[in-house]
Scaffold this motif. Structure first.
Motif, PDB file in Angstrom:
ATOM      1  N   SER A  78      51.172  73.459  76.160  1.00  0.00           N
ATOM      2  CA  SER A  78      51.427  74.547  76.868  1.00  0.00           C
ATOM      3  C   SER A  78      50.199  75.654  76.989  1.00  0.00           C
ATOM      4  CB  SER A  78      52.693  75.018  76.253  1.00  0.00           C
ATOM      5  OG  SER A  78      52.634  76.449  76.105  1.00  0.00           O
TER       6      SER A  78
ATOM      7  N   MET B 158      48.601  85.847  68.919  1.00  0.00           N
ATOM      8  CA  MET B 158      49.740  84.984  68.420  1.00  0.00           C
ATOM      9  C   MET B 158      49.906  85.216  67.040  1.00  0.00           C
ATOM     10  SD  MET B 158      48.695  81.011  70.064  1.00  0.00           S
ATOM     11  CE  MET B 158      49.817  80.237  68.966  1.00  0.00           C
ATOM     12  N   ASP B 159      49.222  85.798  65.884  1.00  0.00           N
ATOM     13  CA  ASP B 159      49.392  86.125  64.674  1.00  0.00           C
ATOM     14  C   ASP B 159      50.276  87.610  65.048  1.00  0.00           C
ATOM     15  OD1 ASP B 159      48.379  84.268  62.997  1.00  0.00           O
ATOM     16  OD2 ASP B 159      46.640  85.245  62.721  1.00  0.00           O
TER      17      ASP B 159
ATOM     18  N   ARG C 246      52.057  88.473  66.980  1.00  0.00           N
ATOM     19  CA  ARG C 246      53.425  88.337  67.601  1.00  0.00           C
ATOM     20  C   ARG C 246      54.198  87.410  66.658  1.00  0.00           C
ATOM     21  NH1 ARG C 246      54.292  87.398  73.590  1.00  0.00           N
ATOM     22  NH2 ARG C 246      52.255  86.700  74.056  1.00  0.00           N
ATOM     23  N   CYS C 247      53.729  87.420  65.467  1.00  0.00           N
ATOM     24  CA  CYS C 247      54.612  86.974  64.241  1.00  0.00           C
ATOM     25  C   CYS C 247      54.491  85.246  64.356  1.00  0.00           C
ATOM     26  CB  CYS C 247      56.037  87.320  64.398  1.00  0.00           C
ATOM     27  SG  CYS C 247      56.116  89.238  64.207  1.00  0.00           S
ATOM     28  N   TYR C 248      53.661  84.889  64.843  1.00  0.00           N
ATOM     29  CA  TYR C 248      53.521  83.202  65.113  1.00  0.00           C
ATOM     30  C   TYR C 248      53.205  82.726  63.580  1.00  0.00           C
ATOM     31  CZ  TYR C 248      52.665  78.251  66.124  1.00  0.00           C
ATOM     32  OH  TYR C 248      52.816  77.198  66.169  1.00  0.00           O
ATOM     33  N   SER C 249      54.069  81.872  63.132  1.00  0.00           N
ATOM     34  CA  SER C 249      53.890  81.123  61.778  1.00  0.00           C
ATOM     35  C   SER C 249      54.104  79.990  61.888  1.00  0.00           C
ATOM     36  CB  SER C 249      54.437  82.012  60.627  1.00  0.00           C
ATOM     37  OG  SER C 249      55.649  82.250  60.763  1.00  0.00           O
TER      38      SER C 249
ATOM     39  N   GLY D 195      61.267  78.033  61.186  1.00  0.00           N
ATOM     40  CA  GLY D 195      62.199  79.272  61.512  1.00  0.00           C
ATOM     41  C   GLY D 195      62.022  79.812  62.774  1.00  0.00           C
ATOM     42  N   ARG D 196      61.530  78.892  63.667  1.00  0.00           N
ATOM     43  CA  ARG D 196      61.429  79.369  65.266  1.00  0.00           C
ATOM     44  C   ARG D 196      62.445  78.751  65.811  1.00  0.00           C
ATOM     45  NH1 ARG D 196      58.521  78.319  69.812  1.00  0.00           N
ATOM     46  NH2 ARG D 196      57.171  80.221  70.390  1.00  0.00           N
ATOM     47  N   THR D 197      62.921  79.602  66.866  1.00  0.00           N
ATOM     48  CA  THR D 197      64.013  79.277  67.652  1.00  0.00           C
ATOM     49  C   THR D 197      63.289  79.079  69.175  1.00  0.00           C
ATOM     50  OG1 THR D 197      64.481  81.449  67.945  1.00  0.00           O
ATOM     51  CG2 THR D 197      66.018  80.530  66.537  1.00  0.00           C
ATOM     52  N   LYS D 198      64.298  78.420  70.018  1.00  0.00           N
ATOM     53  CA  LYS D 198      63.688  78.304  71.341  1.00  0.00           C
ATOM     54  C   LYS D 198      64.637  78.944  72.250  1.00  0.00           C
ATOM     55  CE  LYS D 198      61.057  75.756  72.718  1.00  0.00           C
ATOM     56  NZ  LYS D 198      59.786  74.882  73.599  1.00  0.00           N
ATOM     57  N   TYR D 199      63.951  79.523  73.408  1.00  0.00           N
ATOM     58  CA  TYR D 199      64.646  80.255  74.417  1.00  0.00           C
ATOM     59  C   TYR D 199      65.198  79.414  75.469  1.00  0.00           C
ATOM     60  CZ  TYR D 199      65.494  83.264  78.419  1.00  0.00           C
ATOM     61  OH  TYR D 199      65.990  83.649  79.605  1.00  0.00           O
ATOM     62  N   LYS D 200      64.451  78.411  75.854  1.00  0.00           N
ATOM     63  CA  LYS D 200      64.976  77.647  76.916  1.00  0.00           C
ATOM     64  C   LYS D 200      65.458  76.331  76.192  1.00  0.00           C
ATOM     65  CE  LYS D 200      62.721  79.099  81.058  1.00  0.00           C
ATOM     66  NZ  LYS D 200      61.512  79.252  81.753  1.00  0.00           N
ATOM     67  N   LYS D 201      66.552  76.188  76.595  1.00  0.00           N
ATOM     68  CA  LYS D 201      67.428  75.064  76.101  1.00  0.00           C
ATOM     69  C   LYS D 201      67.579  73.911  77.187  1.00  0.00           C
ATOM     70  CE  LYS D 201      71.010  74.119  72.640  1.00  0.00           C
ATOM     71  NZ  LYS D 201      72.024  74.900  72.238  1.00  0.00           N
TER      72      LYS D 201
END
Lengths: 286, 278, 320
Positions: A164, A225-226, A228-231, A235-241
């Motif tokens: 992406s 990205m850091d 914006r809390c990227y790790s 523990g990550r969710t997805k907005y588009k399902k």
């Protein structure tokens, strides 16, 4: 010219095909490819063509637009066709002309037309996918389809993120490349004349700054990205399902019917040279 | 409450700690303050910014963000949730090819449920006035619009502090105005603590407080008007006055009784008052 | 070299759904020796126009002549033209590529001046680097990627002026620099102007920069030139500029506000001139409210500006 890669060939419209689940579309394209290869005679190919016409009509993408995607590989189609025409060397009953190993026969002509149609249908069909699905949705679809691979520790999330981000940076880097080319041209660089080696050497003043800039951008992006809390995926969710709908079910039935139809046509009419018998039976009887 | 506190903070990009980029800064920023950090390129102001959200950790001394010590690695995630950061290059901050997907990136990272992410996107795009571009490609937006999207991406995490590291430097005047409007609105209407790193003097004038960095040290700290009135000191730190202030100073130096002015409007006012005295 | 454009048109991606007309008939003359400013929004056509000037974009419609080069003529020697018309892009430091500063600066010479030998080239590189204010001996073998941002930009500019172009075009040369860096860069351009490069064309968003540095300017909007003239002529048309969403310099804005209040100041819109003209009015009004007592009043009527300053500095302890 390359500025529109973000959307790839995406043709925005509201249609049955556009609103199908990208995962379903990817699976269907695979099914379509299978059908094209399964089709053993012209009747099968005709069925696939008819099917394709219906899909294109349902996608509301202008037919010319779909044809344009073939234009890009037209050369390839013609090239393979010609090779096939002159170097077809299986059993030949209907020879027309021969000179050494080069020969033209009715079989070769039929084989050529058959192959060209196959290629043509393949490209048309796959381009319906890219015309009706954004690269982002495609990436999401691929990520979702590859999910089972997570269990064998395959980094599916990272791969999807890389894809992406790569998509997102193509227009930026294309602009940058054009700008650097212009800047070096202004300093007298010549990218158009000379042999292959000279031309490759001429690209160094473009490639080096481009590489430097890509690294700089990568560093910046990493920081952003850091911040914006990227790790990672944890523990990550997805907005588009992605969700399957009735459309995908309809699609599933249609493609099942297509494959079944092609197989039946194969059984009924036989191989591609059955066309000889068919012509003989219909036009030369009595 | 204190939003950020620097305690004798030092930072060097070198392992041996020489040539510190930030060299012993001690200061506190209150919640809701709008602080501009000025200084020449290489004065340490960007390093200072990165120290706030734990992208960098001080070599010695401490930085506290909302009471959290940035040198505690376990707190980095919480600190970044509290202190968002927008960077200089509008092209290097977006991860996705569609605006809403990009704004969703932060909320996805902190593991919010889908519906909440949707609400956050709506809120953040609304706050920066970019709702109409929700489904657009960032690559096709103007520089100012891209930076507004970057701000929205940070806002969607609902931080208390927003750091802008020269985020207006690469924009045209229109883009700069757009971004400044958004920042001011966030500060006024939502009480967002804003730390604006800039070298545009007119932007610093819109802040409550200005800090001047010079060779890694915070050498001036006060209301922007007060700082720009100390023009000789500014010159020492290689900063130039806003043009209106420069004209004003010239007039004052020639003995004309004009009040201190920093913008064209104030200058016109001051000149008018002075000329019509007679 | 004189630059003359008449009815210049240009369309990106012609005959495609993405076709967009960037230039819709540009008429503009830039005389030799001018320090010319080009103003306009992003998308106004100004970048397309300047890229026409050294044939980075080929002239496809209308008339364009740079010196005796006819750019509409396909037989025009574009390589020779490019050596005469230098172009510095926005953020030119991003085009640096060679392993040393000297090699990077030399790039243009190697392309344009095949007649020069190594020694001559080294000499030209030295001159170019010294002209942009860099220490040749110290910097020539450095990697351009290790330099500071300001130095990189200077090296990039040296890489363009090294062929001594008669016309130098710079797109937003001061973008991203801090105020002092901007000032130094403008000083550098003035030092090149007239001698090293006869004509300088800058594209800028900063009206103050245009007012303070340019002898002439043109305003682009929607693919056309809407205003052209000296900065005072252009900034006198504030209403047109505002209607295009463009700004005026700080001083012009201030002069407008003063005019509303019945005070006319006839200035060229540079800060120093503006201050001087205001002071002239103030003196004419009998210096109401003069600070620092009246002991210098007698001298100010005959003395120069700097005299006053000096007097003021001496008499008034906290003024300087």
């Amino acid at each position: 010219m390359l500025n529109d890669v973000t959307f790839g060939q995406y043709y925005p419209a509201k249609s049955f095909v556009h609103s199908m689940d990208p995962r379903a579309k990817i699976v269907f394209v695979i099914a379509y490819i299978v059908a094209v290869f399964l089709a053993g005679n012209f009747f099968g190919l005709a069925a696939v063509t008819l099917f394709l016409v219906i899909i294109v009509a349902a996608s509301r993408v202008p037919f010319g637009r779909v044809l344009r995607s073939v234009k890009m590989i037209l050369f390839l189609i013609i090239f393979t066709a010609i090779l096939n025409l002159f170097f077809y060397s299986s059993d030949v009953d209907h020879l027309i002309w021969q000179w050494g190993i080069i020969a033209i026969s009715w079989e070769a002509i039929i084989n050529m037309v058959f192959l060209a149609m196959r290629l043509f249908l393949l490209v048309m069909g796959t381009s319906v996918l890219t015309l009706t699905t954004t690269p982002v949705a495609l990436t999401d679809g691929i990520e979702s389809l590859l999910k089972p691979l997570k269990y064998i520790k395959f980094p599916v999330h990272e791969l999807a993120l890389i894809m992406s981000i790569a998509l997102r940076f193509i227009p930026t880097l294309t602009d940058e490349t054009n700008r650097i080319i212009s800047a070096q041209k202004a300093r007298g660089a010549d990218f158009e004349t000379g042999g292959l080696i000279r031309r490759a050497k001429a690209m160094i003043p473009v490639l080096v700054p481009l590489l430097v800039s890509a690294f700089r951008r990568a560093e910046d992006l990493g920081d952003a990205m850091d911040a914006r809390c990227y790790s990672g995926a944890k523990g990550r969710t997805k907005y588009k399902k992605l969700t399957f709908t009735w459309r995908d079910l309809v699609g599933l039935l249609l493609f099942a019917a297509l494959i079944a139809g092609v197989v039946l046509l194969n059984m009924y009419f036989g191989g591609k040279f059955a066309v000889f018998d068919w012509i003989a039976g219909n036009f030369f009887v009595g | 409450m204190e939003a950020v506190r620097f305690e004798n903070t030092k930072f060097s990009y070198r392992d041996d700690g020489k040539d510190p980029a930030v060299n012993g800064v001690s200061l506190a920023i209150e919640e809701g303050e709008f602080v501009a950090v000025l200084g020449r390129n290489g004065s340490g102001k960007s390093t200072l910014a990165k120290l706030v959200n734990a992208l960098l950790v001080p070599s010695s001394g401490k930085v506290f963000v909302c009471g959290m010590d940035t040198s505690d690695e376990k707190l980095a995630f919480e600190i970044r949730k509290s202190a968002g950061m927008v960077f200089q290059n509008p092209d290097n901050q977006t991860v996705a090819s569609i605006v809403e997907d990009d704004v969703a990136f932060g909320p996805e990272n902190i593991g919010l449920p889908r519906e909440e992410i949707g609400r956050r996107i709506e809120f953040a795009l609304d706050a920066v006035g970019m709702q109409a571009f929700r489904h657009s490609a960032p690559a096709r937006l103007s520089g100012g619009q891209k930076q507004r999207i970057a701000i929205a991406g940070v806002l969607a995490i609902l931080p208390k502090i927003m750091i802008l590291d020269e985020s207006t430097a690469m924009l045209d005047p229109k883009g700069r105005r757009e971004v400044m409007e958004v920042i001011k609105k966030l500060n006024r209407e939502r009480g967002m603590t804003v730390i604006l790193i800039t070298h545009f003097m007119d932007e610093a004038l819109q802040a409550d407080r200005a800090i001047v960095m010079h060779r890694g040290e915070a050498v001036m700290d006060g209301a922007p008007e007060e700082i720009f009135a100390r023009s000789d000191e500014l010159e020492m730190y290689n900063l130039t006055l806003p043009r209106a202030a420069y004209v004003c100073k010239k007039l004052q130096d020639a003995g004309m009784p004009v009040k201190n002015a920093f913008t064209a409007e104030e200058l016109a006012e001051a000149i008018c008052a002075s000329l019509q005295r007679g | 070299m004189r630059i003359v454009a008449k009815g210049l048109t240009y369309t990106y991606n012609p005959k495609s759904p993405f076709a967009s007309q960037a230039l819709k008939g540009v008429d503009l003359t830039i005389e030799e020796g001018e320090f010319f400013g080009i103003i306009g929004h992003t998308g106004s056509g100004k970048s397309t126009f300047v890229q026409h000037l050294n044939a980075l974009i080929k002239c496809t419609g209308g008339y364009l002549k740079v010196g005796y080069y006819d750019l509409a003529d396909k037989k025009c020697d574009f390589l020779e033209l490019r050596s005469k018309v230098g172009m510095v892009f926005q953020y030119p430091e991003y085009q640096l590529f060679a392993e040393t500063v000297a090699k990077d600066v030399e790039f243009g010479l190697k392309n344009f001046r095949k007649d020069m030998d190594e020694k001559q080239r080294a000499q030209a590189v030295r001159e170019a680097l010294e002209t942009v204010g860099l220490d040749y001996a110290r910097i020539k073998d450095e990697s351009p990627f290790e330099l500071s941002g300001g130095q990189k930009r200077r090296v990039a500019i040296a890489g363009v002026i090294v062929t001594k172009p008669e016309v130098l075009i710079l797109d937003e040369p001061a973008a991203g620099l801090d105020p002092l860096g901007k000032k130094e860069l403008m000083e550098l351009l003035h030092s090149i102007h007239g001698g090293w490069c006869k004509t300088i064309v800058i594209v800028s968003h900063d009206m103050d920069e245009i007012a303070e540095n340019c002898t002439h300017a043109a305003v682009f909007s929607e693919g056309k030139v809407v205003l052209t003239g000296t900065p005072p002529e252009i900034f006198a048309q504030s209403e047109t500029l505002f209607s295009l969403g463009l700004d005026v310099p700080t001083t012009a804005r201030c002069a407008l506000l003063l005019r509303e209040r019945g005070i006319e100041i006839d200035t060229d819109f540079t800060c120093d001139d503006f201050a001087e003209k205001v002071l002239a009015q103030w003196r004419a009004a009998g210096m109401p409210g003069k600070t620092g007592a009246g002991q210098v009043a007698e001298r100010t009527t005959s003395g120069t500006e700097s005299d006053i300053n000096r007097e003021q500095a001496g008499g008034d302890g906290d003024a300087e």
